[in-house]
Design an enzyme around this catalytic site. Sequence first.
Site, short mmCIF file in Angstrom:
data_model
loop_
_atom_site.label_atom_id
_atom_site.label_comp_id
_atom_site.label_asym_id
_atom_site.label_seq_id
_atom_site.Cartn_x
_atom_site.Cartn_y
_atom_site.Cartn_z
N GLY A 181 0.84 -1.20 0.00
CA GLY A 181 0.00 0.00 0.00
C GLY A 181 0.87 1.24 0.00
O GLY A 181 2.04 1.20 -0.40
N THR A 186 3.08 4.58 1.20
CA THR A 186 4.24 4.73 2.09
C THR A 186 3.82 5.23 3.47
O THR A 186 4.34 4.75 4.49
CB THR A 186 5.27 5.65 1.41
OG1 THR A 186 5.76 4.95 0.26
CG2 THR A 186 6.44 5.97 2.33
N ALA A 187 2.88 6.17 3.53
CA ALA A 187 2.47 6.70 4.83
C ALA A 187 1.81 5.60 5.67
O ALA A 187 2.09 5.47 6.88
CB ALA A 187 1.50 7.86 4.64
N CYS A 225 2.12 0.50 -8.98
CA CYS A 225 3.28 1.02 -8.26
C CYS A 225 4.53 1.02 -9.13
O CYS A 225 5.49 1.73 -8.85
CB CYS A 225 3.51 0.21 -7.00
SG CYS A 225 3.61 -1.56 -7.33
N GLU A 264 4.34 10.72 -5.52
CA GLU A 264 3.62 9.68 -6.25
C GLU A 264 2.22 10.20 -6.61
O GLU A 264 1.44 10.55 -5.73
CB GLU A 264 3.50 8.41 -5.40
CG GLU A 264 2.93 7.25 -6.18
CD GLU A 264 2.75 6.00 -5.32
OE1 GLU A 264 2.30 6.13 -4.17
OE2 GLU A 264 3.04 4.90 -5.82
P1 NDP Z 1 -3.25 2.45 1.37
O1 NDP Z 1 -1.96 2.49 2.09
O2 NDP Z 1 -4.22 3.56 1.59
O3 NDP Z 1 -4.05 1.13 1.71
C1 NDP Z 1 -3.52 -0.18 1.55
C2 NDP Z 1 -4.27 -1.12 2.47
O4 NDP Z 1 -3.97 -0.78 3.82
C3 NDP Z 1 -5.78 -1.04 2.33
O5 NDP Z 1 -6.33 -2.32 2.52
C4 NDP Z 1 -6.13 -0.08 3.45
O6 NDP Z 1 -7.47 -0.18 3.85
C5 NDP Z 1 -5.18 -0.57 4.52
N1 NDP Z 1 -4.95 0.36 5.61
C6 NDP Z 1 -5.07 1.72 5.63
N2 NDP Z 1 -4.81 2.22 6.86
C7 NDP Z 1 -4.49 1.15 7.64
C8 NDP Z 1 -4.12 0.99 9.01
N3 NDP Z 1 -4.06 2.02 9.85
N4 NDP Z 1 -3.86 -0.25 9.46
C9 NDP Z 1 -3.92 -1.31 8.64
N5 NDP Z 1 -4.30 -1.23 7.35
C10 NDP Z 1 -4.57 -0.02 6.85
O7 NDP Z 1 -2.89 2.28 -0.16
P2 NDP Z 1 -3.89 2.30 -1.39
O8 NDP Z 1 -4.95 1.26 -1.20
O9 NDP Z 1 -4.30 3.72 -1.63
O10 NDP Z 1 -2.95 1.78 -2.57
C11 NDP Z 1 -2.15 2.61 -3.32
C12 NDP Z 1 -0.72 2.57 -2.83
O11 NDP Z 1 -0.23 1.25 -2.85
C13 NDP Z 1 0.20 3.38 -3.71
O12 NDP Z 1 1.07 4.15 -2.92
C14 NDP Z 1 1.00 2.32 -4.44
O13 NDP Z 1 2.27 2.74 -4.85
C15 NDP Z 1 1.07 1.24 -3.41
N6 NDP Z 1 1.38 -0.05 -4.05
C16 NDP Z 1 2.61 -0.61 -3.87
C17 NDP Z 1 2.95 -1.80 -4.51
C18 NDP Z 1 4.29 -2.45 -4.31
O14 NDP Z 1 4.41 -3.63 -4.62
N7 NDP Z 1 5.30 -1.76 -3.80
C19 NDP Z 1 2.00 -2.45 -5.43
C20 NDP Z 1 0.75 -1.78 -5.52
C21 NDP Z 1 0.46 -0.61 -4.86
P3 NDP Z 1 -8.64 0.69 3.13
O15 NDP Z 1 -8.19 1.10 1.80
O16 NDP Z 1 -9.74 -0.26 3.07
O17 NDP Z 1 -8.90 1.85 4.03
#
Ligand code: NDP
Length: 492
Positions: A239, A241-242, A295, A396
């Site tokens: 997901g 970076t933050a 990503c 990004e």
């Molecule tokens: P997020 O970080 O917003 O979310 C990723 C997952 O984490 C979701 O299931 C989200 O839930 C969950 N999540 C959010 N907050 C928390 C928390 N406090 N505790 C536990 N889980 C949490 O990413 P995005 O879904 O917006 O995806 C896009 C990002 O993913 C981009 O930055 C992209 O670059 C990165 N990415 C990286 C890849 C890699 O292989 N390096 C591949 C693909 C994407 P919910 O969304 O349901 O709130």
Amino acid sequence: MVNTEIHKEIPAFAGIRNYINGVYIHPIQDNWIDNYNPSNGVVYGKIPNSSKEDVENAYIAAKSAFPSWSQTTLEERSRILIKISELLEANLQRFAEAESKDNGKPVSLAKKVDIPRAASNFRFFGNAITQFASESHESVGQDAINFTLRQPIGVVACISPWNLPLYLFTWKIAPAIAAGNCVIAKPSEITPMTAYLLGDICTKAGLPNGVLNIVHGLGTTTGQAIIEHRDIKAISFTGGTATGAHIAKVAAPLFKKLSLELGGKNPNIIFADCDYEDMLNTTIRSSFANQGQICLCGSRIFVEASIYAKFKNDFVTRVKALKVGHPSKASTNIGALVSNSHLEKVMNYIEIAKAENATILCGGKKVVVKDYENGYYIEPTVIEVTSNNCRVNQEEIFGPVVTIMPFESEDGVLEMANSVNYGLSATLWTNDLKRTMRMSNQLQTGIVWVNTWMMRDLRTPFGGVKASGVGREGGFEALRFFTEAKNVCIKY
Ligand code: NDP
């Protein structure tokens, strides 16, 4: 005790439920979130916003399936994983349509890439587990031999994003269960549908109850409950970076094992000696595949000055010809972005580019698609920048937006490629072998593609450096992550 309110019939697009202990069940607090179809902006379903109690329920189910799952033979585990793979392939059309409806990606892309890759994940790790071997070391002169046990961790968590929903969800689940763990998995709340459908497939394939538990909900509630759970010993997360940084902070005092696959701002470096047509075709794909929401997309394009004018003209002409449209249409190249808030975030970056005096060479506007006026569409956008330090080259964007700028020297472009917080992947276009080796050695990324993009061999290590993540997935790296190494030393 696991809550067992069972929904025996699972119509394809009825309400989504959690999949716990092999059955579909309501969230305990009856708390639900709207699920949007990005192609028309319409709410078409509800998904659970699972609470701490639901996560605990999933944990109890997973715990009771362990260690018996870890004691099944490798052949048995392998057989079930391969069966899941076959059932996914048999349901290709249904899964591809569900993925497209949830995510906005063209059905053709889901059918060609996302769902076949999810099936490959299960087939690959079903086979890989039978080849996973550990080491032994004879301590010569000391009459002793050491060997390494590779033991499953127990209950582990897999948390995935919305951009490649089933593809990334299964990339984690498959090695976790292949290695003998029991799993609590949370897909993105924005794209829950194929994860929901996967539960049924796993039951049909004979996966014992409790080995895989899928809980739906917001990151801030469900996800947070998972990462705070004291007895979930490892988290594989993909997901932003933050979010990754937040998870690391929560997990560190609990000593959880972490694999973090995070964001990217990947350079696509084009030298004049490349195979031009091949480069141009692939660069269209590496810029805009999946609406640029991968990503690995090459979002910063650096072109050697001697071919910059030609590239700029040819690339922009090709980008203008890309068809933005409804994801179900065969003619569509660019579908809808995943959500309205994401569309606004991408649009905001176009405003930032203008404010930084960059030039919008094409695109930059929302698109209204006939009959789907409330969908989240945007033109593929090319921005010409004069410095790598501007925000659109450093942050990004994660949409169909790329920047282009010329470079004069190998050292200069290397410096720009590495001058960014992220370090996921880089693409290099050149036919000079010595330069290929020099650049591959010095690029600060986890992956370098030369004269290709996103060519994946599942045996290879996958992951990033710097703000793009910690740890590697793929091949035996993933099986190593999902096991603990224990050394046994025997004196004889
Ligand atoms: P997020 O970080 O917003 O979310 C990723 C997952 O984490 C979701 O299931 C989200 O839930 C969950 N999540 C959010 N907050 C928390 C928390 N406090 N505790 C536990 N889980 C949490 O990413 P995005 O879904 O917006 O995806 C896009 C990002 O993913 C981009 O930055 C992209 O670059 C990165 N990415 C990286 C890849 C890699 O292989 N390096 C591949 C693909 C994407 P919910 O969304 O349901 O709130």
